[in-house]
Design an enzyme around this catalytic site. Structure first.
Site, PDB file in Angstrom:
ATOM      1  N   ARG A  51       0.791  -1.227   0.000  1.00 14.01           N
ATOM      2  CA  ARG A  51       0.000   0.000   0.000  1.00 14.01           C
ATOM      3  C   ARG A  51       0.824   1.278   0.000  1.00 14.01           C
ATOM      4  O   ARG A  51       0.584   2.184  -0.805  1.00 14.01           O
ATOM      5  CB  ARG A  51      -0.919   0.076   1.245  1.00 14.01           C
ATOM      6  CG  ARG A  51      -2.224  -0.620   1.112  1.00 14.01           C
ATOM      7  CD  ARG A  51      -2.602  -1.212   2.448  1.00 14.01           C
ATOM      8  NE  ARG A  51      -1.624  -2.210   2.770  1.00 14.01           N
ATOM      9  CZ  ARG A  51      -1.719  -3.476   2.331  1.00 14.01           C
ATOM     10  NH1 ARG A  51      -2.750  -3.853   1.666  1.00 14.01           N
ATOM     11  NH2 ARG A  51      -0.774  -4.352   2.610  1.00 14.01           N
ATOM     12  N   THR A  52       1.773   1.376   0.919  1.00 19.52           N
ATOM     13  CA  THR A  52       2.427   2.677   1.108  1.00 19.52           C
ATOM     14  C   THR A  52       3.237   3.052  -0.127  1.00 19.52           C
ATOM     15  O   THR A  52       3.119   4.159  -0.656  1.00 19.52           O
ATOM     16  CB  THR A  52       3.318   2.637   2.368  1.00 19.52           C
ATOM     17  OG1 THR A  52       2.541   2.110   3.439  1.00 19.52           O
ATOM     18  CG2 THR A  52       3.818   4.020   2.730  1.00 19.52           C
ATOM     19  N   LYS A  80      25.709  -2.971  -0.329  1.00 17.32           N
ATOM     20  CA  LYS A  80      27.183  -2.913  -0.368  1.00 17.32           C
ATOM     21  C   LYS A  80      27.728  -2.141   0.819  1.00 17.32           C
ATOM     22  O   LYS A  80      28.921  -1.859   0.880  1.00 17.32           O
ATOM     23  CB  LYS A  80      27.616  -2.238  -1.673  1.00 17.32           C
ATOM     24  CG  LYS A  80      27.191  -2.982  -2.929  1.00 17.32           C
ATOM     25  CD  LYS A  80      27.677  -2.235  -4.168  1.00 17.32           C
ATOM     26  CE  LYS A  80      26.526  -1.864  -5.068  1.00 17.32           C
ATOM     27  NZ  LYS A  80      26.917  -0.937  -6.128  1.00 17.32           N
ATOM     28  N   ARG A 101      10.933   4.052   3.626  1.00 14.80           N
ATOM     29  CA  ARG A 101      10.583   3.051   4.656  1.00 14.80           C
ATOM     30  C   ARG A 101      11.852   2.310   5.020  1.00 14.80           C
ATOM     31  O   ARG A 101      12.650   1.943   4.140  1.00 14.80           O
ATOM     32  CB  ARG A 101       9.539   2.075   4.144  1.00 14.80           C
ATOM     33  CG  ARG A 101       9.358   0.891   5.097  1.00 14.80           C
ATOM     34  CD  ARG A 101       8.167   0.059   4.760  1.00 14.80           C
ATOM     35  NE  ARG A 101       6.938   0.788   5.046  1.00 14.80           N
ATOM     36  CZ  ARG A 101       5.725   0.246   4.963  1.00 14.80           C
ATOM     37  NH1 ARG A 101       5.576  -1.014   4.608  1.00 14.80           N
ATOM     38  NH2 ARG A 101       4.646   0.963   5.238  1.00 14.80           N
ATOM     39  N   HIS A 129       4.488   5.815  11.690  1.00 13.27           N
ATOM     40  CA  HIS A 129       4.038   5.664  10.298  1.00 13.27           C
ATOM     41  C   HIS A 129       3.067   6.819  10.022  1.00 13.27           C
ATOM     42  O   HIS A 129       1.853   6.621   9.920  1.00 13.27           O
ATOM     43  CB  HIS A 129       3.359   4.306  10.132  1.00 13.27           C
ATOM     44  CG  HIS A 129       3.154   3.867   8.717  1.00 13.27           C
ATOM     45  ND1 HIS A 129       3.292   4.710   7.621  1.00 13.27           N
ATOM     46  CD2 HIS A 129       2.787   2.651   8.211  1.00 13.27           C
ATOM     47  CE1 HIS A 129       3.028   4.026   6.512  1.00 13.27           C
ATOM     48  NE2 HIS A 129       2.728   2.783   6.848  1.00 13.27           N
TER      49      HIS A 129
HETATM   50  N1   CP Z   1      -0.357  -0.022   5.865  1.00 13.49           N
HETATM   51  C1   CP Z   1       0.838  -0.288   5.313  1.00 13.49           C
HETATM   52  O1   CP Z   1       1.863   0.319   5.662  1.00 13.49           O
HETATM   53  O2   CP Z   1       0.826  -1.254   4.338  1.00 13.49           O
HETATM   54  P1   CP Z   1       2.084  -1.727   3.515  1.00 13.49           P
HETATM   55  O3   CP Z   1       3.060  -2.360   4.484  1.00 13.49           O
HETATM   56  O4   CP Z   1       1.574  -2.670   2.474  1.00 13.49           O
HETATM   57  O5   CP Z   1       2.722  -0.492   2.910  1.00 13.49           O
END
Ligand code: CP
Length: 303
Positions: A51-52, A80, A101, A129
């Site tokens: 999703r993100t 590396k 992320r 998040h």
């Molecule tokens: N909600 C969320 O962060 O989903 P993903 O890990 O698929 O990005």
């Protein structure tokens, strides 16, 4: 130049403004189709995501911009031994904004201190998040009309659940919000969050019993027990099915309960609930794209 690492960096007025922009994008998508023409978003994902990452990419495409990046650490020079700081400096030469992320708490903050372009925290370990929280807030606003006077149940992995930590951090700024924290003892909310809520005189109930708490809730925020955060597989296997929301368990729930989940789901919500009008988790997915569009516009300073 401004980044977004923690949801608390946004004022309540800015959150209102992002929600207003997201609602306007929903109503008038064509108005936004060229807003980021010539701009590039770099998605630096050192940890899996559906999703993100894809919603950030869809957001930038729908704003008329372009996207570059990687979806796993192994396909970047991190494999590396390159540092986060050097990666951030390098990507600043190619892109206008970064969504990052990383499994290590604080990595996006380090990137923001070294990049010369805005950095958005797209999830750092078990910490925060913030853009998931923006998706959650738009969903709550559209379902409930307000953030005030809500009883919010958060259920599952409250210890490592970064979406839970960020959502509590956001909702605690509204009036008369009550938190019901439902988890196995081993996955209770971190001490620093519990103490901070206590210090600010929040009404907080901690329980292991989802069904007993159900009838009080306006929002039920289910979360996954996250295999990737456990050091011990046996402990994960013991706890993974602590909560499975079924139609029967909703028997005492309010008719206007909103059921949220940041997803991915494993089996903590029965698929039979997907057709219940109270299930909001796929609306959340779509709302995430609109809020990320609004955030990109804000951080790039696009009118
Ligand atoms: N909600 C969320 O962060 O989903 P993903 O890990 O698929 O990005």
């Amino acid at each position: 130049m401004r980044s977004l690492i923690d949801i608390a960096e946004l004022s309540l007025q800015e959150i209102d403004s992002l929600i207003a922009t997201a609602n306007d994008i929903i109503d008038n998508p064509k108005k936004y189709a060229d807003k980021c023409r010539g701009k590039k978003l770099a998605t630096l994902f050192f940890e899996p995501s559906t999703r993100t990452r894809l919603s950030f990419e869809a957001a930038m495409y729908e704003l008329g911009g372009n996207v570059l990046g990687f979806s796993e650490a192994q396909s970047s020079s991190a494999a590396k031994g390159e540092s986060i700081a050097d990666t951030a400096k390098t990507v600043s030469c190619y892109a206008d904004i970064i969504a990052m992320r990383h499994p290590k708490e604080g990595a996006p903050l380090v990137a923001s201190m070294n990049a010369s372009i805005p950095v958005i925290n797209a999830g750092d370990g078990g910490h925060n998040h913030p853009t998931q929280t923006l998706a959650d807030l738009l969903t709550i606003k559209r379902e409930k009309g307000s953030f005030d006077n809500l009883t919010v149940g958060l259920c599952g992995d409250l210890k490592f659940g970064r979406t839970v930590h960020s959502l509590i951090n956001a909702l605690r700024r509204y009036k008369n919000v009550k938190f019901v924290l439902i988890s196995p003892t081993e996955l209770r909310i971190p001490e620093y969050i519990r103490e901070s809520l206590k210090k600010d005189n929040f009404e907080v109930v901690e329980t292991t019993d989802l069904e007993a708490a159900m009838s009080d809730l306006d929002i039920l925020y289910m979360t996954r027990v996250q295999r990737e955060r456990f050091f011990n597989e046996e402990e994960y296997l013991r706890l993974k099915d602590s909560y499975i929301l079924t139609t029967e368990k909703l028997a005492n729930a309010k008719q206007d309960l909103s059921i949220l989940h940041p997803l991915p789901r494993v089996n903590e919500i029965s698929v039979a609930i997907d057709n219940d009008p109270r299930a909001c988790y796929f609306k959340q997915v779509l709302n995430g794209k609109y809020m990320r569009m609004a955030l990109i516009l804000m951080l790039l300073g696009v009118e």
